[in-house]
Write a protein that holds these residues in place. Sequence first.
Motif, PDB file in Angstrom:
ATOM      1  N   VAL A  14      33.045  27.999  29.609  1.00 61.59           N
ATOM      2  CA  VAL A  14      33.284  28.915  30.712  1.00 61.59           C
ATOM      3  C   VAL A  14      34.345  29.914  30.259  1.00 61.59           C
ATOM      4  CG1 VAL A  14      34.976  27.340  31.770  1.00 61.59           C
ATOM      5  CG2 VAL A  14      33.887  29.108  33.159  1.00 61.59           C
ATOM      6  N   ILE A  15      34.119  31.194  30.546  1.00 60.23           N
ATOM      7  CA  ILE A  15      35.004  32.262  30.070  1.00 60.23           C
ATOM      8  C   ILE A  15      35.475  33.099  31.260  1.00 60.23           C
ATOM      9  CG2 ILE A  15      35.186  34.374  28.692  1.00 60.23           C
ATOM     10  CD1 ILE A  15      32.659  31.746  27.728  1.00 60.23           C
ATOM     11  N   LEU A  16      36.792  33.199  31.375  1.00 60.03           N
ATOM     12  CA  LEU A  16      37.408  34.022  32.409  1.00 60.03           C
ATOM     13  C   LEU A  16      37.798  35.360  31.794  1.00 60.03           C
ATOM     14  CD1 LEU A  16      38.720  34.429  35.253  1.00 60.03           C
ATOM     15  CD2 LEU A  16      40.815  33.439  34.260  1.00 60.03           C
ATOM     16  N   VAL A  17      37.230  36.443  32.273  1.00 57.38           N
ATOM     17  CA  VAL A  17      37.518  37.787  31.762  1.00 57.38           C
ATOM     18  C   VAL A  17      38.541  38.440  32.689  1.00 57.38           C
ATOM     19  CG1 VAL A  17      36.561  40.054  31.192  1.00 57.38           C
ATOM     20  CG2 VAL A  17      35.210  37.979  30.765  1.00 57.38           C
ATOM     21  N   CYS A  18      39.625  38.933  32.082  1.00 56.07           N
ATOM     22  CA  CYS A  18      40.720  39.540  32.852  1.00 56.07           C
ATOM     23  C   CYS A  18      40.903  41.003  32.448  1.00 56.07           C
ATOM     24  CB  CYS A  18      42.027  38.789  32.606  1.00 56.07           C
ATOM     25  SG  CYS A  18      41.950  37.021  32.986  1.00 56.07           S
ATOM     26  N   ALA A  19      41.323  41.799  33.398  1.00 60.22           N
ATOM     27  CA  ALA A  19      41.579  43.225  33.173  1.00 60.22           C
ATOM     28  C   ALA A  19      43.048  43.507  33.394  1.00 60.22           C
ATOM     29  CB  ALA A  19      40.732  44.075  34.122  1.00 60.22           C
ATOM     30  N   LEU A  20      43.567  44.498  32.673  1.00 58.38           N
ATOM     31  CA  LEU A  20      44.939  44.928  32.910  1.00 58.38           C
ATOM     32  C   LEU A  20      45.052  45.449  34.333  1.00 58.38           C
ATOM     33  CD1 LEU A  20      45.551  46.790  29.532  1.00 58.38           C
ATOM     34  CD2 LEU A  20      46.798  44.771  30.328  1.00 58.38           C
ATOM     35  N   LYS A  21      46.128  45.040  35.031  1.00 57.72           N
ATOM     36  CA  LYS A  21      46.284  45.460  36.419  1.00 57.72           C
ATOM     37  C   LYS A  21      46.397  46.973  36.536  1.00 57.72           C
ATOM     38  CE  LYS A  21      48.029  41.595  39.124  1.00 57.72           C
ATOM     39  NZ  LYS A  21      49.063  41.169  40.081  1.00 57.72           N
ATOM     40  N   SER A  22      47.012  47.594  35.577  1.00 59.96           N
ATOM     41  CA  SER A  22      47.176  49.054  35.628  1.00 59.96           C
ATOM     42  C   SER A  22      45.820  49.747  35.543  1.00 59.96           C
ATOM     43  CB  SER A  22      48.090  49.526  34.491  1.00 59.96           C
ATOM     44  OG  SER A  22      47.558  49.118  33.227  1.00 59.96           O
ATOM     45  N   GLU A  23      44.934  49.261  34.663  1.00 61.00           N
ATOM     46  CA  GLU A  23      43.612  49.865  34.531  1.00 61.00           C
ATOM     47  C   GLU A  23      42.733  49.546  35.732  1.00 61.00           C
ATOM     48  OE1 GLU A  23      43.277  49.979  29.623  1.00 61.00           O
ATOM     49  OE2 GLU A  23      42.012  48.608  30.789  1.00 61.00           O
ATOM     50  N   ALA A  24      42.872  48.357  36.298  1.00 62.13           N
ATOM     51  CA  ALA A  24      42.086  47.983  37.483  1.00 62.13           C
ATOM     52  C   ALA A  24      42.485  48.849  38.657  1.00 62.13           C
ATOM     53  CB  ALA A  24      42.302  46.513  37.805  1.00 62.13           C
ATOM     54  N   ALA A  25      43.781  49.083  38.821  1.00 58.69           N
ATOM     55  CA  ALA A  25      44.248  49.910  39.944  1.00 58.69           C
ATOM     56  C   ALA A  25      43.759  51.346  39.787  1.00 58.69           C
ATOM     57  CB  ALA A  25      45.770  49.853  40.026  1.00 58.69           C
TER      58      ALA A  25
END
Length: 369
Positions: free
Chosen positions: A350-361
Motif C-alpha cells: 500500500v502506497i500513500l502519496v503526499c503533496a507539498l502543502k504549498s503546492e496543494a494550496a
Amino acid sequence: MASHFKQPEGTDPRGFARPSRPSSRSAQAAPHHATDDDPSRRLRTRRGGDESYHAPAGNPHAAGMPRASEGFVSVVSDPGGSSRGHDRRRREPRFVETDPYDLSGRRSRDPKKRVARVLSVILFVVGIGLIAAAAGMFIYNQWQYGEQERINEELAEYATLSDDGSTAPQVDWEGLKAVNGDVVGWVQIPGTGVNYPVYQAQDNEKYLHTSAEGTYSLGGQIFLDYENAKPGMVDAQTIIYGHHLRNGSMFKPVSDMQDQQVFDSISTVWYVTEEASYELEPLFIYQTTADDTNVRQLNFGSTDELHAYLSGLLGQAVASRGDAAQVINGMTKALSLCTCYYEDSDKGRVILVCALKSEAAAATAAASE
C-alpha cells in the motif's frame, strides 16, 4: 416311616433357650410324614423369610444356610482348576483381550496392539514437541517485538515534537550520526505513532531487518529508496519504505489510512532533513503488489508526465482527498510512503502519496478562480 430329630424342649431351632409351652391336643396327635416344604415344619426368620430347622439327610448345608445356584462360577476361581491368577490369563485362549492392557496390568503381546502403542507414544511425543515449538516461537516473537520497541524508543529521543504537530520535529543530527551515519532524514505523521529517523543504504534490503545499531531486528528501520538522491525530496518522487508490524508500530498507521475516515483525520506529514523541513499532506492511497515496478518511477521528462503518472495511480486509490485531481495538476514533487498490508498475504503493498502543502494550496486556489 421316616424319622426325624426331636426338638429339645426349651430351645429354639437356633439353640437358644425358650420358655416351655403347654402341650396341646394337636401336639399329642400321632406324628405324620413331613418334608422341608411342609409349612408346619418351617420357622419364620427375623428377616421375614422361612427357613427349615431340619437338614435333610445327605444335605451338606446346615439348616438356614444359603444354597449355591446351579451353574454358578466364582469370579476368582478357575472352573477347570488347571491354572490360577495372571498366568492363566496369559496362557489360555479363552481370555480375549479387549484393551491394550489386560486386567493383570501386563501389556498385551498382540503385535497389532504393540504397533498401536508405539504409534500412540510417537504421536504423543510429536504433539508435545509441536506445543513446545509453538511456545518457543511465541516467546521469541514477543522478545523480538520488545527489542524493536526498545530501539524505536531510544531513537525517538533524538527528536523533539510540537504538541499539536504544527511545527517540524527538531532533530539532533549529530547524535543520530554517532549511532549510524546512514541517517538522511526524519519522518513524522502527527496524531499517529509514525516518528522515525530515515536511513539509506546501497540497496533496499539492508534495513529491512537491520537496526540502526547494526544488529538484526524484526522491523529494521525506515529507509529511503537507494536510487533516490540524498537526502530526499530532490527527485520528482521520493519513496520511503517501512514495515507494517502487527503490534501497531513502524508504518502500520500508514496502512490504516486505507480507511477513508482514518485518511481524512490525517492532515499533515513532516519530512525533515538537515538542510530543510517539508510539510506535506496526504493526497491518495492505493494498493498494489510487491512486483509492481511502476511504483518506483522516480523522475520524469516533464511535469506533465508526472501529472499523468499520478493521475493514473489516482484511479487505483482506495481513499483520497476530494480535490486530489486538481492538486495533482499543480505538483512538482511527491513523497510516497510504502508499506505492507495483509489482506493479500505478504505480497500486498500500500502506497500513500503526499503533496507539498504549498503546492496543494496553490492548485486549489487556481482551480477556484
